[in-house]
Design a protein around this motif. Structure first.
Motif, PDB file in Angstrom:
ATOM      1  N   ARG A 144     -42.013  -8.309 -37.675  1.00 29.38           N
ATOM      2  CA  ARG A 144     -41.591  -7.371 -36.632  1.00 29.38           C
ATOM      3  C   ARG A 144     -40.194  -6.836 -36.911  1.00 29.38           C
ATOM      4  O   ARG A 144     -39.909  -5.650 -36.699  1.00 29.38           O
ATOM      5  CB  ARG A 144     -41.625  -8.063 -35.274  1.00 29.38           C
ATOM      6  N   ALA A 145     -39.286  -7.726 -37.378  1.00 26.66           N
ATOM      7  CA  ALA A 145     -37.906  -7.299 -37.596  1.00 26.66           C
ATOM      8  C   ALA A 145     -37.805  -6.280 -38.716  1.00 26.66           C
ATOM      9  O   ALA A 145     -36.995  -5.347 -38.656  1.00 26.66           O
ATOM     10  CB  ALA A 145     -37.033  -8.513 -37.906  1.00 26.66           C
ATOM     11  N   GLN A 146     -38.621  -6.427 -39.745  1.00 24.39           N
ATOM     12  CA  GLN A 146     -38.542  -5.477 -40.856  1.00 24.39           C
ATOM     13  C   GLN A 146     -39.041  -4.096 -40.435  1.00 24.39           C
ATOM     14  O   GLN A 146     -38.516  -3.075 -40.876  1.00 24.39           O
ATOM     15  CB  GLN A 146     -39.337  -6.007 -42.048  1.00 24.39           C
ATOM     16  N   ASP A 147     -40.057  -4.057 -39.573  1.00 27.03           N
ATOM     17  CA  ASP A 147     -40.499  -2.767 -39.051  1.00 27.03           C
ATOM     18  C   ASP A 147     -39.469  -2.175 -38.103  1.00 27.03           C
ATOM     19  O   ASP A 147     -39.249  -0.966 -38.073  1.00 27.03           O
ATOM     20  CB  ASP A 147     -41.836  -2.927 -38.315  1.00 27.03           C
ATOM     21  N   LEU A 148     -38.828  -3.074 -37.314  1.00 25.00           N
ATOM     22  CA  LEU A 148     -37.922  -2.600 -36.263  1.00 25.00           C
ATOM     23  C   LEU A 148     -36.537  -2.267 -36.789  1.00 25.00           C
ATOM     24  O   LEU A 148     -35.942  -1.253 -36.410  1.00 25.00           O
ATOM     25  CB  LEU A 148     -37.811  -3.674 -35.166  1.00 25.00           C
ATOM     26  N   LEU A 149     -36.004  -3.112 -37.693  1.00 26.62           N
ATOM     27  CA  LEU A 149     -34.595  -3.014 -38.057  1.00 26.62           C
ATOM     28  C   LEU A 149     -34.355  -2.404 -39.426  1.00 26.62           C
ATOM     29  O   LEU A 149     -33.232  -1.989 -39.729  1.00 26.62           O
ATOM     30  CB  LEU A 149     -33.955  -4.418 -38.006  1.00 26.62           C
ATOM     31  N   GLN A 150     -35.349  -2.434 -40.286  1.00 27.55           N
ATOM     32  CA  GLN A 150     -35.205  -1.870 -41.626  1.00 27.55           C
ATOM     33  C   GLN A 150     -34.046  -2.526 -42.381  1.00 27.55           C
ATOM     34  O   GLN A 150     -33.182  -1.860 -42.947  1.00 27.55           O
ATOM     35  CB  GLN A 150     -34.987  -0.348 -41.537  1.00 27.55           C
ATOM     36  N   ILE A 151     -33.985  -3.898 -42.347  1.00 28.57           N
ATOM     37  CA  ILE A 151     -32.943  -4.625 -43.075  1.00 28.57           C
ATOM     38  C   ILE A 151     -33.605  -5.645 -43.977  1.00 28.57           C
ATOM     39  O   ILE A 151     -34.789  -5.991 -43.808  1.00 28.57           O
ATOM     40  CB  ILE A 151     -31.977  -5.352 -42.117  1.00 28.57           C
ATOM     41  N   ALA A 152     -32.822  -6.145 -44.946  1.00 31.22           N
ATOM     42  CA  ALA A 152     -33.320  -7.172 -45.863  1.00 31.22           C
ATOM     43  C   ALA A 152     -33.171  -8.537 -45.199  1.00 31.22           C
ATOM     44  O   ALA A 152     -32.072  -8.928 -44.805  1.00 31.22           O
ATOM     45  CB  ALA A 152     -32.546  -7.126 -47.173  1.00 31.22           C
ATOM     46  N   ILE A 153     -34.271  -9.267 -45.057  1.00 29.00           N
ATOM     47  CA  ILE A 153     -34.269 -10.583 -44.413  1.00 29.00           C
ATOM     48  C   ILE A 153     -34.761 -11.597 -45.425  1.00 29.00           C
ATOM     49  O   ILE A 153     -35.801 -11.403 -46.076  1.00 29.00           O
ATOM     50  CB  ILE A 153     -35.166 -10.589 -43.166  1.00 29.00           C
ATOM     51  N   ALA A 185     -42.785 -12.626 -45.766  1.00 28.24           N
ATOM     52  CA  ALA A 185     -43.344 -11.270 -45.736  1.00 28.24           C
ATOM     53  C   ALA A 185     -42.564 -10.370 -46.668  1.00 28.24           C
ATOM     54  O   ALA A 185     -41.351 -10.482 -46.792  1.00 28.24           O
ATOM     55  CB  ALA A 185     -43.301 -10.728 -44.313  1.00 28.24           C
ATOM     56  N   GLN A 186     -43.265  -9.519 -47.313  1.00 26.00           N
ATOM     57  CA  GLN A 186     -42.628  -8.602 -48.235  1.00 26.00           C
ATOM     58  C   GLN A 186     -42.023  -7.438 -47.465  1.00 26.00           C
ATOM     59  O   GLN A 186     -42.531  -7.025 -46.434  1.00 26.00           O
ATOM     60  CB  GLN A 186     -43.673  -8.066 -49.235  1.00 26.00           C
ATOM     61  N   THR A 187     -40.945  -6.933 -48.026  1.00 25.79           N
ATOM     62  CA  THR A 187     -40.303  -5.787 -47.408  1.00 25.79           C
ATOM     63  C   THR A 187     -41.173  -4.564 -47.614  1.00 25.79           C
ATOM     64  O   THR A 187     -41.608  -4.284 -48.728  1.00 25.79           O
ATOM     65  CB  THR A 187     -38.922  -5.537 -48.038  1.00 25.79           C
ATOM     66  N   ARG A 188     -41.405  -3.930 -46.503  1.00 26.94           N
ATOM     67  CA  ARG A 188     -42.265  -2.762 -46.583  1.00 26.94           C
ATOM     68  C   ARG A 188     -41.441  -1.512 -46.871  1.00 26.94           C
ATOM     69  O   ARG A 188     -40.351  -1.347 -46.343  1.00 26.94           O
ATOM     70  CB  ARG A 188     -43.017  -2.560 -45.272  1.00 26.94           C
ATOM     71  N   GLY A 189     -41.998  -0.657 -47.673  1.00 28.31           N
ATOM     72  CA  GLY A 189     -41.347   0.622 -47.923  1.00 28.31           C
ATOM     73  C   GLY A 189     -41.662   1.608 -46.825  1.00 28.31           C
ATOM     74  O   GLY A 189     -42.574   1.428 -46.051  1.00 28.31           O
ATOM     75  N   VAL A 237     -29.874 -18.165 -37.949  1.00 31.51           N
ATOM     76  CA  VAL A 237     -29.703 -16.785 -38.411  1.00 31.51           C
ATOM     77  C   VAL A 237     -28.275 -16.664 -38.910  1.00 31.51           C
ATOM     78  O   VAL A 237     -27.325 -16.883 -38.150  1.00 31.51           O
ATOM     79  CB  VAL A 237     -29.982 -15.772 -37.291  1.00 31.51           C
ATOM     80  N   GLU A 238     -28.123 -16.316 -40.179  1.00 31.23           N
ATOM     81  CA  GLU A 238     -26.799 -16.255 -40.807  1.00 31.23           C
ATOM     82  C   GLU A 238     -26.591 -14.874 -41.404  1.00 31.23           C
ATOM     83  O   GLU A 238     -27.435 -14.380 -42.155  1.00 31.23           O
ATOM     84  CB  GLU A 238     -26.694 -17.330 -41.882  1.00 31.23           C
ATOM     85  N   ALA A 251     -25.420  -7.063 -47.744  1.00 31.50           N
ATOM     86  CA  ALA A 251     -25.855  -8.456 -47.870  1.00 31.50           C
ATOM     87  C   ALA A 251     -27.054  -8.696 -46.969  1.00 31.50           C
ATOM     88  O   ALA A 251     -27.112  -8.208 -45.837  1.00 31.50           O
ATOM     89  CB  ALA A 251     -24.715  -9.391 -47.488  1.00 31.50           C
ATOM     90  N   PRO A 252     -28.054  -9.443 -47.433  1.00 33.27           N
ATOM     91  CA  PRO A 252     -29.226  -9.722 -46.602  1.00 33.27           C
ATOM     92  C   PRO A 252     -28.878 -10.715 -45.486  1.00 33.27           C
ATOM     93  O   PRO A 252     -27.884 -11.423 -45.534  1.00 33.27           O
ATOM     94  CB  PRO A 252     -30.216 -10.334 -47.598  1.00 33.27           C
ATOM     95  N   VAL A 253     -29.754 -10.753 -44.486  1.00 31.92           N
ATOM     96  CA  VAL A 253     -29.625 -11.708 -43.383  1.00 31.92           C
ATOM     97  C   VAL A 253     -30.562 -12.870 -43.665  1.00 31.92           C
ATOM     98  O   VAL A 253     -31.737 -12.663 -43.998  1.00 31.92           O
ATOM     99  CB  VAL A 253     -29.967 -11.046 -42.040  1.00 31.92           C
TER     100      VAL A 253
END
Length: 675
Positions: A521-530, A670-674, A588-589, A571-573
Motif C-alpha cells: 500500500r505504501a509504495q502505491d501511496l507514497l512512491q518511495i523506496a522501502i 514486495a517489488q517496487t512498482r514502476g 520504521v527508520e 535514502a530508502p526507508v
C-alpha cells in the motif's frame, strides 16, 4: 519554745524541774587536727576563747575544733547536752570535774559522729545527746572535739532536762515528718501533673523536690539512722551526692520552668553549665574530695537561684498567669539558700535554726512552683477549651459554607456535564458525518475511476504491441489511478479510527502479512523506496492484532518518513520487524530532518508538530493516532531521533502464542512498482 510547749502540757512537772545551769562555752580551733585530749589538758587555759553563742561554724575544711563547757548546779541533777547538726563526721566528748591535776583517765569518753557507729543509749537519734550528771556546788567540765573529714564543720550545743527529751524528740520528729510528708505530696502532685500534661518542667521539678528532701534526709541524720547506723563515710557520701544532684536538678528545672531555651538562650546555657558543675561535684564526692569542691557548691547554688530570681522578676508581667507565684517561689528558695550557706560556712554568726531555712525555702518554693504550674495548666486548659469552642464554631460555619458551596458546585457540575455531553454528542455526530462524507467521496470517486480504468485497459488492447511509448503512458495512468484509490482508502480508514471507532478487532496475525500489506500500500501511496526486513523469530510469531488498524499506524510512520525527508536525499526507508522476548517490534527508520530533543516527549500529543517542520503540510494527527493504536493493542511506542540525521520509531506489541515450528515460507519483499 520547746520548754514552753512542754510546760503547757505538763505544768506540774515543768514547775518542779530544777533550773538548767547556764552554758559557758570556750573554743579552740585545731586547723591541723593534731591536738589530742592529753595535749588539751596539758595546755590548760591556753588557746581557748569564749564563744558569744552556743555554737561555732568553720565551713568546709579538714580541721577540728575543741569546745570546753563549764556547768554548775546548786542541786544534783542530770542535764542532757544536744549536739547538732547530726552530720558532723567525728565528735569526741570527755566528761569530768574541774580539779587540779586531772588526767584523761578521770574523764568519761563518748565517741560520736556520723563516721562512727550510732550509740545505743536510747537518747541519740536525730541529734547526738550526751547525759551529764551534775553534783551540787561542784563544777563539771566537758570537752568536746568536733572534726571534719569530708563535710562542713559546725557544732551547736544546747542543754535540756531529761524530762523534756521525749517531748523535744517528738516535736522534732513531728516537724520533720510533716516536712518530708509535704515534700512527698508535692512530688506526687507534680508527677500527676506530668501524667496529664507531658511538659518536662513537671518531671524536673519533681526530681528537684525529691533531691532536696534527700539532702535533708542526710543533714538531719535520717539516712544515718536507717542506712548507715554502723558509721563510715556512707552518710557523708549520701549527703554530698544528693546535694550536688540537687544543684543539677534545680538548674534544669528552673531553666524549663522559666522557658529559657526559647526566651533566654544564653541564660539557658549558663544553667546547663551549672547543671554540669553539679555533676562534676558528684564526681568529687564519689572520689572522696568533697571538701575540695564543697565551698564552690555553695557559690554555685547562690548564683543559680539569683539568676532564676532575676529572670522571674524580668518576666513577671509577660509570662501570663502564675508568673507572680513563680517569682515568689524563687525568692523564697533564694533567701533560704543565702541564710543556710551563711550559717554553714560561718560568714556571719547565726543560730542553729538558720541551717533549716533552706528546708523552709525549699518547701515554700516547691509549693509555689507547683501552684504556679497548676495555674499555667489551668490557664492552658481554659485556653484549649476556648480554642476548641472557637474551632467548633468555625467548623460549623465552614461546614455550612462547604455545604452551600457543594450545592453550588454540584449544580455547576451537573450543568457542565450536560454541556459536555451535548458537546460529545455533537462531536460524535460530527465524526460520524465525517466518516459518512469520506465514504460518499470514496464511493463517488471509485465509480469514475473504475470507468477510467476500463477505458484505459480498452485503449491498451487496441494499441499495437510495438507502440511502447503509448503503453508506458497508459501504465503511468494506471499507477495514478491506484495511488488515488489508496489515498481514498487510507483517509477513509483514518477517519473511521477517530473517537469511539478506535476498537481493534483482534485476531492472531502473522507480522509478515502486516509488513507485506503495508509495503504494498505504501509504495502505491507514497512512491518511495522501502526496505522491509523480517527476522526469523518475528516471521514465526503471531500477534493479537487488527491487521488493518496496525497497517494504518505503519502507513502513518512511512508517510512521515517520506514527508520529512531531507531535501535532495534519496535514502530508502527501513521497515523492520523483530522478536524480543515476549514482544514483537515494528521499526520504521528514516534519514530525515529529525526532531529537536526537547520536543520528543510531547510529539505524540494531538496536533503536535516539531518546530523544524516549517511549511511542510500536516496536521500533527499522525503520531497521535499511532500512539492510540499501539495502546489499543496493549503496546507502546518508542522514538529515537537525532536532529538532522533521522528518526527511528518503534511500535512494541505483545506477542501471542507461537505456533509449533514449521517450515514457513521465506518473506519476499514486495517489488517496487514502476509508474
Amino acid at each position: 519554745m520547746l520548754l514552753s510547749i512542754y510546760a503547757s502540757i505538763f505544768p506540774k512537772t515543768a514547775i518542779a524541774a530544777p533550773a538548767l545551769p547556764p552554758l559557758r562555752i570556750e573554743a579552740l580551733v585545731d586547723d591541723a587536727q593534731r591536738l589530742g585530749f592529753d595535749d588539751i589538758l596539758l595546755q590548760g587555759q591556753t588557746g581557748f576563747a569564749p564563744l558569744a553563742g552556743q555554737g561555732i561554724n568553720l565551713g568546709f575544711g579538714r580541721r577540728a575544733v575543741w569546745l570546753r563547757l563549764r556547768l554548775e548546779s546548786p542541786v544534783d541533777q542530770t542535764v542532757l547536752l544536744s549536739l547538732t547538726p547530726n552530720f558532723v563526721d567525728e565528735i569526741d566528748v570527755h566528761i569530768g570535774e574541774d580539779r587540779p591535776g586531772a588526767v584523761a583517765a578521770d574523764f568519761r569518753h563518748l565517741a560520736m559522729g556520723d563516721n562512727r557507729p550510732l550509740i545505743a543509749d536510747g537518747l541519740s537519734g536525730l541529734a547526738n545527746v550526751v547525759p551529764v550528771a551534775l553534783r551540787a556546788d561542784r563544777e563539771a567540765l566537758v570537752y568536746i572535739r568536733a572534726a571534719a573529714v569530708n563535710s562542713a564543720l559546725g557544732l551547736t550545743v544546747s542543754a535540756h532536762a531529761p524530762s523534756e527529751h521525749a517531748l523535744r524528740t517528738t516535736v522534732f520528729a513531728l516537724v520533720a515528718g510533716l516536712w518530708f510528708g509535704g515534700m512527698a505530696i508535692l512530688v506526687v502532685i507534680q508527677l500527676v501533673f506530668f501524667h496529664y500534661d507531658r511538659k518536662p518542667w513537671f518531671i524536673l521539678l519533681a526530681f528537684s523536690t525529691f533531691m532536696a528532701a534527700m539532702v535533708y534526709a542526710g543533714s538531719l541524720g535520717i539516712s544515718r539512722l536507717f542506712l548507715f547506723p554502723h558509721g563510715g563515710t556512707g552518710n557523708d557520701l549520701f549527703t554530698a551526692v544528693t546535694a550536688w544532684l540537687g544543684i543539677s536538678a534545680g538548674a534544669l528545672a528552673a531553666s524549663s520552668i522559666l522557658d529559657l531555651p526559647a526566651k533566654a538562650p544564653r541564660l539557658h546555657r549558663a544553667f546547663l553549665a551549672i547543671a554540669g558543675i553539679g555533676l562534676v561535684g558528684v564526681g568529687f564526692a564519689l572520689a572522696g574530695h568533697n571538701l575540695m569542691f564543697g565551698g564552690f557548691g555553695n557559690l554555685t547554688s547562690i548564683a543559680l537561684v539569683t539568676l532564676a530570681v532575676v529572670q522571674a522578676l524580668r518576666r513577671l508581667d509577660s509570662d501570663g498567669p502564675g508568673s507572680g507565684l513563680r517569682a515568689a517561689g524563687f525568692g523564697a528558695i533564694w533567701l533560704g539558700i543565702l541564710v543556710t550557706c551563711a550559717q554553714r560556712v560561718g560568714v556571719v554568726s547565726l543560730p542553729e535554726w538558720g541551717s533549716y531555712s533552706y528546708g523552709v525555702g525549699v518547701a515554700v518554693h516547691s509549693v509555689l512552683m507547683t501552684a504556679s504550674l497548676g495555674v499555667r495548666l489551668r490557664a492552658a486548659e481554659t485556653l484549649n477549651r476556648t480554642l476548641h469552642e472557637q474551632a467548633l464554631v468555625a467548623s460549623q460555619s465552614a461546614e455550612a459554607r462547604a455545604t452551600a458551596l457543594a450545592e453550588e458546585r454540584t449544580w455547576e457540575l451537573a450543568e457542565a456535564k450536560r454541556v459536555a455531553e451535548a458537546a460529545l454528542q455533537a462531536e460524535l455526530a460530527s465524526q460520524a458525518a465525517q466518516v459518512r462524507f469520506m465514504e460518499i467521496i470514496s464511493h463517488q470517486y471509485r465509480t469514475p475511476l473504475a470507468t477510467i480504468r476500463t477505458y484505459v485497459d480498452s485503449v491498451g488492447l487496441s494499441l499495437p504491441c510495438q507502440d511502447s511509448a503509448n503503453r508506458q503512458r497508459l501504465d503511468r495512468v494506471r499507477g495514478g489511478i491506484r495511488r488515488l484509490v489508496e489515498v481514498l482508502e487510507v483517509n477513509l480508514s483514518r477517519s473511521r479510527l477517530t473517537g469511539p471507532f478506535l476498537r481493534p478487532d483482534l485476531a492472531a496475525t502473522p507480522p509478515a502479512a502486516v509488513i507485506e500489506a503495508t509495503v504494498a500500500r505504501a509504495q502505491d501511496l507514497l512512491q518511495i523506496a522501502i526496505v522491509p526486513v523480517l527476522s526469523p523469530e518475528a516471521e514465526a510469531s503471531r500477534i493479537p492484532a487488527d491487521a488493518g488498524m496496525l497497517g494504518i499506524a505503519l502507513i502513518n510512520l512511512l508517510e512521515n518518513a517520506a514527508k520529512y525527508a531531507r531535501p535532495g536525499a534519496a535514502a530508502p526507508v527501513h521497515l523492520r520487524c523483530d522478536r524480543r522476548g515476549s514482544e514483537v517490534i515494528f521499526t520504521v527508520e528514516d534519514r530525515g530532518i529529525g526532531i529537536p530533543p526537547a520536543e520528543i516527549g510531547g510529539i505524540f500529543g494531538p496536533g503536535a508538530r516539531a518546530t523544524n517542520a516549517g511549511a511542510i503540510e500536516g496536521t500533527g494527527a499522525g503520531l497521535s493516532l499511532v500512539s492510540r493504536i499501539a495502546a489499543a493493542h496493549g503496546g507502546r511506542v518508542e522514538i529515537d531521533s537525532t536532529l538532522g540525521q533521522g528518526t527511528t520509531v518503534r511500535i512494541i506489541l505483545p506477542a501471542g502464542e507461537t505456533p509449533a515450528p514449521a517450515a514457513p515460507e521465506p518473506f519476499a519483499p514486495a517489488q517496487t512498482r514502476g509508474r
